[in-house]
Scaffold this motif. Structure first.
Motif, PDB file in Angstrom:
ATOM      1  N   SER A 101       0.810  -1.216   0.000  1.00  0.00           N
ATOM      2  CA  SER A 101       0.000   0.000   0.000  1.00  0.00           C
ATOM      3  C   SER A 101       0.847   1.271   0.000  1.00  0.00           C
ATOM      4  CB  SER A 101      -0.958   0.003   1.197  1.00  0.00           C
ATOM      5  OG  SER A 101      -0.220  -0.099   2.399  1.00  0.00           O
ATOM      6  N   ASN A 102       2.123   1.170   0.343  1.00  0.00           N
ATOM      7  CA  ASN A 102       3.039   2.319   0.297  1.00  0.00           C
ATOM      8  C   ASN A 102       3.746   2.443  -1.042  1.00  0.00           C
ATOM      9  OD1 ASN A 102       2.490   2.966   2.986  1.00  0.00           O
ATOM     10  ND2 ASN A 102       4.046   1.530   3.716  1.00  0.00           N
ATOM     11  N   GLY A 103       3.493   1.489  -1.964  1.00  0.00           N
ATOM     12  CA  GLY A 103       4.134   1.524  -3.272  1.00  0.00           C
ATOM     13  C   GLY A 103       5.497   0.874  -3.327  1.00  0.00           C
ATOM     14  N   THR A 104       5.855   0.113  -2.291  1.00  0.00           N
ATOM     15  CA  THR A 104       7.150  -0.561  -2.232  1.00  0.00           C
ATOM     16  C   THR A 104       7.015  -2.008  -2.703  1.00  0.00           C
ATOM     17  OG1 THR A 104       7.751   0.804  -0.323  1.00  0.00           O
ATOM     18  CG2 THR A 104       9.069  -1.189  -0.702  1.00  0.00           C
ATOM     19  N   TRP A 105       7.924  -2.445  -3.575  1.00  0.00           N
ATOM     20  CA  TRP A 105       7.930  -3.833  -4.041  1.00  0.00           C
ATOM     21  C   TRP A 105       8.490  -4.732  -2.946  1.00  0.00           C
ATOM     22  CZ3 TRP A 105       5.421  -5.112  -8.299  1.00  0.00           C
ATOM     23  CH2 TRP A 105       5.289  -4.197  -9.322  1.00  0.00           C
ATOM     24  N   SER A 106       7.867  -5.913  -2.743  1.00  0.00           N
ATOM     25  CA  SER A 106       8.422  -6.901  -1.821  1.00  0.00           C
ATOM     26  C   SER A 106       8.094  -8.302  -2.335  1.00  0.00           C
ATOM     27  CB  SER A 106       7.902  -6.706  -0.394  1.00  0.00           C
ATOM     28  OG  SER A 106       6.518  -6.906  -0.342  1.00  0.00           O
ATOM     29  N   LEU A 107       8.982  -9.241  -2.009  1.00  0.00           N
ATOM     30  CA  LEU A 107       8.812 -10.616  -2.475  1.00  0.00           C
ATOM     31  C   LEU A 107       7.554 -11.223  -1.877  1.00  0.00           C
ATOM     32  CD1 LEU A 107      10.167 -12.806  -4.217  1.00  0.00           C
ATOM     33  CD2 LEU A 107      11.256 -13.634  -2.140  1.00  0.00           C
ATOM     34  N   TYR A 108       6.741 -11.815  -2.734  1.00  0.00           N
ATOM     35  CA  TYR A 108       5.501 -12.459  -2.306  1.00  0.00           C
ATOM     36  C   TYR A 108       5.601 -13.974  -2.457  1.00  0.00           C
ATOM     37  CZ  TYR A 108       0.540 -13.769  -2.344  1.00  0.00           C
ATOM     38  OH  TYR A 108      -0.667 -14.368  -2.091  1.00  0.00           O
ATOM     39  N   ASN A 137      -4.007  -6.201  -3.980  1.00  0.00           N
ATOM     40  CA  ASN A 137      -3.371  -7.516  -4.009  1.00  0.00           C
ATOM     41  C   ASN A 137      -3.144  -7.991  -2.568  1.00  0.00           C
ATOM     42  OD1 ASN A 137      -0.963  -6.299  -3.018  1.00  0.00           O
ATOM     43  ND2 ASN A 137      -0.212  -5.926  -5.085  1.00  0.00           N
ATOM     44  N   ALA A 138      -2.441  -9.085  -2.391  1.00  0.00           N
ATOM     45  CA  ALA A 138      -2.229  -9.657  -1.056  1.00  0.00           C
ATOM     46  C   ALA A 138      -1.404  -8.752  -0.143  1.00  0.00           C
ATOM     47  CB  ALA A 138      -1.546 -11.014  -1.177  1.00  0.00           C
ATOM     48  N   LYS A 139      -0.674  -7.788  -0.707  1.00  0.00           N
ATOM     49  CA  LYS A 139       0.125  -6.854   0.092  1.00  0.00           C
ATOM     50  C   LYS A 139      -0.601  -5.522   0.300  1.00  0.00           C
ATOM     51  CE  LYS A 139       4.089  -9.250   0.295  1.00  0.00           C
ATOM     52  NZ  LYS A 139       4.928  -9.472   1.437  1.00  0.00           N
ATOM     53  N   GLY A 140      -1.847  -5.416  -0.213  1.00  0.00           N
ATOM     54  CA  GLY A 140      -2.643  -4.212  -0.003  1.00  0.00           C
ATOM     55  C   GLY A 140      -2.454  -3.121  -1.031  1.00  0.00           C
ATOM     56  N   GLY A 141      -1.621  -3.356  -2.018  1.00  0.00           N
ATOM     57  CA  GLY A 141      -1.368  -2.352  -3.044  1.00  0.00           C
ATOM     58  C   GLY A 141      -1.795  -2.827  -4.414  1.00  0.00           C
TER      59      GLY A 141
END
Length: 172
Positions: A101-108, A137-141
């Motif tokens: 939700s902050n616009g940061t990419w992270s491994l899912y 998506n699952a990370k909120g973004g």
């Protein structure tokens, strides 16, 4: 004697302080590899595919590589191609990142698609990745991207792998 002991204790304390000062806090990640380690690897056995579709991205598809790997974004399909008559299986490693939700990419998610169908054959693994346009998506973004690399499963020595592909947005 007491002076030596005090100097030894002082150097020991300084050494311990340096170690503690440079160590990462518990739970902190220091590299992309440590971030990757926190996600469980998915292992899939590829089904033989005699008629692969046109691909969106391929790596390792030359006569000098012992394996090839491809991604077909529509359908979320991964392909492992055995390019060398050497008796080794081939596999595609993949990673899927989502934007939070902050616009940061992270491994899912991450995984391995292994094909043991033999020389000059394609093995296919069908995955289900978030589309780049899905919100939330699952990370909120909103955002989903994938990268791949291909490897030969060489026994008794390190596997032979290509470099990672560039990141690809997972859109249709």
């Amino acid at each position: 004697m007491h002076v030596r002991r005090k100097i030894g204790v002082a150097f020991g304390a300084i050494g311990l302080a340096l170690i503690l000062a440079t160590a990462a806090p518990a739970g902190a990640s220091t590299s992309e590899d440590s971030l990757s380690a926190a996600v469980t690897t998915e292992y899939d056995t590829a089904k033989k595919n005699s008629n692969p579709p046109s691909m969106d991205k391929c790596v390792g598809m030359t006569q000098w590589d012992s394996s090839g790997g491809c991604l077909k974004k529509y359908g979320d399909r991964l392909f492992a191609w055995d390019t060398t008559l050497d008796g080794f299986s081939v596999y595609v490693l993949w990673e899927n990142q989502l934007k939070n939700s902050n616009g940061t990419w992270s491994l899912y998610r991450k995984g391995r698609c292994t094909s043991s169908h033999g020389w000059d054959t394609y093995g296919e693994c069908n995955k289900n990745f978030y589309e780049n346009s899905t919100f939330p998506n699952a990370k909120g973004g909103q955002g989903s991207r994938i990268r791949i690399k291909s490897c030969a499963d060489v026994k008794l020595i390190a596997d032979h792998c290509t470099a990672w592909s560039s990141w690809m947005l997972n859109d249709k």
